[in-house]
Every structure is written in C-alpha cells, then in structure tokens.
Scaffold this active site. Structure first.
Site, PDB file in Angstrom:
ATOM      1  N   CYS A   1      -7.336  -7.539 -21.707  1.00 14.08           N
ATOM      2  CA  CYS A   1      -6.419  -8.688 -21.569  1.00 14.08           C
ATOM      3  C   CYS A   1      -5.127  -8.195 -20.958  1.00 14.08           C
ATOM      4  CB  CYS A   1      -6.077  -9.288 -22.922  1.00 14.08           C
ATOM      5  SG  CYS A   1      -7.304 -10.401 -23.528  1.00 14.08           S
TER       6      CYS A   1
ATOM      7  N   ASP B   1      -5.156   2.886   4.558  1.00 16.47           N
ATOM      8  CA  ASP B   1      -5.460   1.833   3.605  1.00 16.47           C
ATOM      9  C   ASP B   1      -5.145   2.401   2.218  1.00 16.47           C
ATOM     10  OD1 ASP B   1      -7.465  -0.823   3.541  1.00 16.47           O
ATOM     11  OD2 ASP B   1      -7.308   0.296   1.660  1.00 16.47           O
ATOM     12  N   SER B   2      -4.525   1.612   1.382  1.00 16.32           N
ATOM     13  CA  SER B   2      -4.075   2.182   0.104  1.00 16.32           C
ATOM     14  C   SER B   2      -5.239   2.554  -0.811  1.00 16.32           C
ATOM     15  CB  SER B   2      -3.096   1.246  -0.599  1.00 16.32           C
ATOM     16  OG  SER B   2      -3.757   0.160  -1.188  1.00 16.32           O
TER      17      SER B   2
ATOM     18  N   THR C   1      -1.387  -3.202  -0.617  1.00 18.98           N
ATOM     19  CA  THR C   1      -1.257  -3.856  -1.925  1.00 18.98           C
ATOM     20  C   THR C   1      -2.323  -3.397  -2.927  1.00 18.98           C
ATOM     21  OG1 THR C   1      -2.572  -5.713  -1.119  1.00 18.98           O
ATOM     22  CG2 THR C   1      -0.178  -5.938  -1.007  1.00 18.98           C
TER      23      THR C   1
ATOM     24  N   THR D   1      -1.832  -3.362   4.893  1.00 17.73           N
ATOM     25  CA  THR D   1      -1.909  -4.544   5.762  1.00 17.73           C
ATOM     26  C   THR D   1      -0.606  -4.823   6.486  1.00 17.73           C
ATOM     27  OG1 THR D   1      -3.598  -5.539   4.391  1.00 17.73           O
ATOM     28  CG2 THR D   1      -2.280  -7.054   5.698  1.00 17.73           C
TER      29      THR D   1
HETATM   30  N1  ASP Z   1      -6.572  -2.905   1.886  1.00 15.45           N
HETATM   31  C1  ASP Z   1      -5.141  -3.060   2.084  1.00 15.45           C
HETATM   32  C2  ASP Z   1      -4.450  -1.902   1.404  1.00 15.45           C
HETATM   33  O1  ASP Z   1      -4.262  -1.908   0.225  1.00 15.45           O
HETATM   34  C3  ASP Z   1      -4.685  -4.365   1.537  1.00 15.45           C
HETATM   35  C4  ASP Z   1      -3.205  -4.641   1.668  1.00 15.45           C
HETATM   36  O2  ASP Z   1      -2.419  -3.899   2.177  1.00 15.45           O
HETATM   37  O3  ASP Z   1      -2.806  -5.717   1.237  1.00 15.45           O
HETATM   38  O4  ASP Z   1      -4.080  -0.962   2.074  1.00 15.45           O
END
Ligand code: ASP
Length: 337
Positions: free
Chosen positions: A274, A54-55, A86, A11
C-alpha cells in the site's frame, strides 16, 4: 546566481526518428527548444555525465557518479537541476538524498512524459519551474530548498517520498505520505514548514552495496520461490513487500525462512504494498508474527527509499544490528513512522 543543469537522459531530451522510435539528442538542442531558459536571471551551465540514457538503464554506479560529480561542483553552483527519465527517477533521486546527505543546496530532479520537441510537451514547464525553484532564496539570501526534490506537473515533492504513479498522465509523481514542498500556480508557493534542513555537516557518501532482495508476497507464493530469493543469493537485506498495514499470510514456513535468513546475518524489513499509510506493526494478528520474528518496519517509506537507503547503508559496511539501527532513523526526511 549560478545553476548547474545536468542531463542524464530520458524522454525530456528525446526526438522521434523517421521510423517513429524515440532517440536521445544532444543538450544544445534541448536549450534551443526551450529558449525561455535564457530569460531566467541566472547563469546556467550544463553537464552531461554520459551519453543520454533511458532511465531504466540507470544503475547504482550512475547514482554514485552523479553524487561525486555534484560534490566536486558543489562550491561553484547555487543550485542543481537534474534532467532524468521518469521511470527510475524516484530511485536515483532517493539515492542522491542519502549519498548527498546534508548537501544544503537545492537539487531538483525533473523530466517529462512527452519529448521536449513535441507540441503538447510537458517538458518546458517542468524545466523552467524546476530551475526557478532551484533559484529561490529567502530574505537572507539562503537557498529555500536545501534537499533533493522532484518537480513534476506543478508540484515539488521530496525525492525520497515520491514514486512514479502513472505512465500516461502528466501528473506522473505522487508523494502519498508527505505533503508537497511547493506548488506552482500563478505564483510559486514554497511551503516553509514542509522543508528539510541539514542535520549535520556535509560529506559526500557515494557508496552502495546492491545485496538487497525484495520478496513480493502474493497469494500462492511457494516456499521454494521465497527461499530462492531470500537464501543463498548473497542478500544482506530482504524487503518483505507485505499487504495492507504490513501483513503476511500465516504460512508456517515463513517464520522458519526468516529465522534461517537471520542466522545467516540477513536483516528483514517490512514494507507495505500500500503506497498510502505504510506499515503499522502489529495492527493485525497477521503482522504480529513478523514483529516477533524481528522484522523491522519500514514505516511509511516508499519502496524506492527503502531499497536505496538499504543499499547505501550496506555500502558503508553496516550489516546486522548496525544496519537496523541506522535504517530505523529518519536521515533525510524519508520517514515519519
Ligand atoms: N523510459 C523513459 C525513461 O525513464 C521514460 C521517461 O523519461 O519518461 O528514461
């Protein structure tokens, strides 16, 4: 001071198309949107190993490419900042903490919840502070950070202790079983006593074998479904994703399944659903069976660290006892139990 800024996608580097979809744009635009980077007292060079992605698409092959690329550039830079989506950042960063074991230089992953071009984006602060943390040196000029970490929303976390906790909050990452390495307030507060230091000589190990299965225990799970995941799938390691402090239901077929797997050379690990606290075998009778069955506790490791460490050890040809002995060790600060 020379830093390498690596852009893998996510992102942080996205723009909105006319249809409203998010698409990656190129690296030069990213730096134009955060001109403050030019004011840092460091020479910053960039590397884009592939078309930004995209990750969710990041695979172990990409971890190894990153590790090899950083290894090749290690002598040329004082620190590395990796821009990454992320969603799977905790997996990539954990994997790199093993592949680059004893790297001895700062490797700071960061990303953002909103694209850098958006007014309220968290990208600028995350990027600038990640760079500043990678630049931090002690009185003798040595890098303060000598490990792989994730910087997000005012906190620096050890990579192999962190996971993505929120798809909505700016505070997206958490390290439930280990304190933050640094906090960014009015000043940057790096907590010396939390930092990991190399324990041996550095040598890159960009290897993996993805024969790791994860069996999530849920009430009602059938023997058939469990067998489909654990047996005859080529797994060398099965992670039992258990309840609470490492507990499993008293299904009579479960010890039989573990035994059948072990006879095929599969190692079984016990990792808790957990996030906080981890496995303490045998706190309850419900976990005693797993211990007697020779299931190895993953302690307080994150699932991301359990999976990437397992793949990495298998990639070095470690199976059975050799795998289990290595897995039980704290290699990169990933476990304290
Ligand atoms: N879908 C995106 C990714 O992981 C989300 C992000 O970057 O926050 O590439």
């Amino acid at each position: 001071m020379k830093l390498l800024l690596i852009y893998t996608g996510g992102t942080i580097g996205m723009v909105q198309s006319e249809e409203g979809d998010l698409h990656p744009f190129d690296f030069d635009q990213l730096l134009k949107l955060v001109p403050e980077v030019a004011r840092l007292d460091a020479q910053i060079e960039t590397w884009q190993p592939w078309e930004p992605m995209d990750s969710s698409d990041m695979q172990p092959e990409h971890w190894a490419l990153l590790a090899k690329g950083m290894d090749a550039r290690r002598k040329d830079y004082d620190g590395f900042v990796v821009l990454h989506g992320t969603d799977t950042m905790a997996y990539t960063a954990s994997a790199l903490s093993f592949m680059l074991l004893n790297f001895g230089k700062p490797v700071v992953f960061t990303g953002s919840q909103l694209p850098v071009g958006v007014l309220r984006s968290d990208a600028r602060e995350n990027l600038i502070t990640a760079l500043e943390l990678a630049m931090a040196t002690d009185a003798a000029g040595a890098p303060m950070l000598q490990e792989v970490a994730i910087y997000f929303e005012y906190q620096l976390l050890r990579a192999n202790r962190a996971y993505k906790r929120s798809s909505q909050n700016f505070n997206a990452f958490e390290s439930p079983n280990y304190p933050p390495l640094a906090e960014a307030g009015v000043s940057l507060h790096i907590k010396q006593d939390t930092l990991w230091r190399p324990t041996g000589t550095y040598q890159v190990h960009p290897v993996w074998k993805a024969s790791v299965g994860v069996l999530i225990l849920v009430p009602g799970l059938s023997q058939k479904m469990a067998e489909a995941i654990c047996l005859n799938t080529g797994c060398d390691v099965v992670v039992l994703h258990t309840f609470g402090s490492g507990n499993a239901p008293n299904w009579e077929w479960l010890p039989e399944l573990i035994d059948a797997g072990q006879q095929r050379g599969i190692s079984f690990l016990n990792a808790s659903q957990c996030r906080l606290g981890g496995v303490r075998q045998p706190a309850y009778a419900a976990s005693r069976m797993l211990r007697y069955a020779g299931v190895l506790s993953a302690g307080d490791m994150t699932l991301e660290a359990v999976v990437t460490k397992s793949m990495w050890l298998l990639g070095q040809g470690k199976v059975g006892k050799a795998f289990e002995t290595a897995f039980a060790q704290n290699l990169a600060g990933e476990r304290s139990l």
